[in-house]
Design a protein around this motif. Structure first.
Motif, mmCIF file in Angstrom:
data_model
loop_
_atom_site.group_PDB
_atom_site.id
_atom_site.type_symbol
_atom_site.label_atom_id
_atom_site.label_comp_id
_atom_site.label_asym_id
_atom_site.label_seq_id
_atom_site.Cartn_x
_atom_site.Cartn_y
_atom_site.Cartn_z
ATOM 1 N N ASP A 162 5.285 4.183 7.852
ATOM 2 C CA ASP A 162 6.342 3.314 7.311
ATOM 3 C C ASP A 162 5.895 1.855 7.325
ATOM 4 O O ASP A 162 6.127 1.109 6.362
ATOM 5 N N TYR A 169 5.043 14.209 5.499
ATOM 6 C CA TYR A 169 5.571 12.919 5.039
ATOM 7 C C TYR A 169 4.998 12.563 3.661
ATOM 8 O O TYR A 169 5.727 12.238 2.734
ATOM 9 N N TYR A 170 3.669 12.661 3.535
ATOM 10 C CA TYR A 170 3.038 12.293 2.269
ATOM 11 C C TYR A 170 3.201 13.379 1.205
ATOM 12 O O TYR A 170 3.235 13.078 0.015
ATOM 13 N N LYS A 191 6.398 12.682 -0.444
ATOM 14 C CA LYS A 191 6.285 11.526 -1.341
ATOM 15 C C LYS A 191 5.400 11.821 -2.552
ATOM 16 O O LYS A 191 5.138 10.950 -3.366
ATOM 17 N N LYS A 192 4.908 13.075 -2.629
ATOM 18 C CA LYS A 192 4.035 13.524 -3.731
ATOM 19 C C LYS A 192 2.727 12.722 -3.799
ATOM 20 O O LYS A 192 2.158 12.535 -4.864
ATOM 21 N N SER A 193 2.263 12.259 -2.644
ATOM 22 C CA SER A 193 1.009 11.496 -2.563
ATOM 23 C C SER A 193 -0.153 12.339 -2.052
ATOM 24 O O SER A 193 -1.300 11.957 -2.205
#
Length: 194
Positions: free
Chosen positions: A94, A164-165, A168-170
Motif C-alpha cells: 500500500d 493482493y496483486y 489488482k490484475k497486476s
C-alpha cells in the motif's frame, strides 16, 4: 519504460533476471538491501538514520525504506524501476502504491517466478557444491537447513502479496524453473505488453 516488482522465493532467479533487465533495457534495480547499505555509508541524513537503527540491531522501518525508494525515484530511470525485496508485506504494498501515485508513476506488472520448492533446494545445494569445487566461499544461507527456513519465511510474509496483486490484475506468473534465457524471454514478453 516499465516499473515492475519481481516476486519469488530466495534462489528463484530474481537477481539474475534483474541483471538482464538492467543491462538490456536500462532499468534501475531497487534492491532494499543494497539501498540500505548504500544509505548507511552515504553520510546523508537518511543514511545516519539507517546507520543508527542498524547499529542498534533494529529493523529499519517501512517509512525509512519508502524514503530511500523515493530518493531513487527522484533520480529517474530511462527504462523504469525493478522493485526487488520490496514490498514484502501488504502494508508495504500500500505504501509503495501511494508513493508511485504521488510521483505520477504506475506499477506496470508484478512478475512472480513460480518454482518447485524441492527443486529449488536442490538448485541451492548445487550452487554451494559448485562454489566449493571452485575453491570459492559458500554463502552462509546456502545450506538446505538455512535455506528451508528462508523459504518458509518468504511464504509466510510474502504469500499475501500474490493474492493482493492478483486481485489488482497486476500479477503475471512465470515458470521460474525454466532455463534462464526462457525465463528472460517470458519476462520480456510481459514487459512488452505493459
Amino acid at each position: 519504460m516499465a516499473n515492475i516488482i519481481l516476486l519469488g522465493p530466495p534462489g528463484a532467479g530474481k537477481g539474475t533476471q534483474a541483471e538482464k533487465l538492467v543491462a538490456g533495457r536500462g532499468m534501475v534495480q531497487l534492491s532494499t538491501g543494497d539501498m540500505l547499505r548504500e544509505a548507511k555509508s552515504s553520510g546523508s541524513e537518511m543514511g545516519r538514520k539507517v546507520a543508527e537503527v542498524m547499529e542498534r540491531g533494529g529493523l529499519v522501518t517501512d517509512e525509512i525504506v519508502i524514503g530511500l525508494i523515493e530518493e531513487k525515484l527522484a533520480k529517474g530511470a530511462p527504462g523504469g524501476f525493478i522493485f526487488d525485496g520490496f514490498p514484502r508485506t501488504l502494508k508495504q504494498a500500500d505504501a509503495l502504491a501511494e508513493l508511485l501515485a504521488r510521483k505520477g508513476l504506475a506499477l506496470d506488472a508484478v512478475i512472480e517466478l513460480v518454482v518447485d520448492d524441492a527443486a529449488l533446494v536442490g538448485r541451492i545445494v548445487k550452487r554451494a557444491d559448485e562454489a566449493r569445487a571452485k575453491g570459492q566461499a559458500v554463502r552462509k544461507d546456502d545450506t538446505p537447513e538455512v535455506f528451508e527456513v528462508r523459504l518458509r519465511e518468504y511464504y509466510k510474509n510474502t504469500a499475501p502479496l500474490i493474492g493482493y496483486y492478483w486481485a489488482k490484475k497486476s500479477l503475471r506468473q512465470l515458470d521460474g524453473m525454466a532455463e534462464m534465457d526462457a525465463v528472460a524471454a517470458a519476462v520480456a514478453k510481459v514487459l512488452d505488453k505493459a
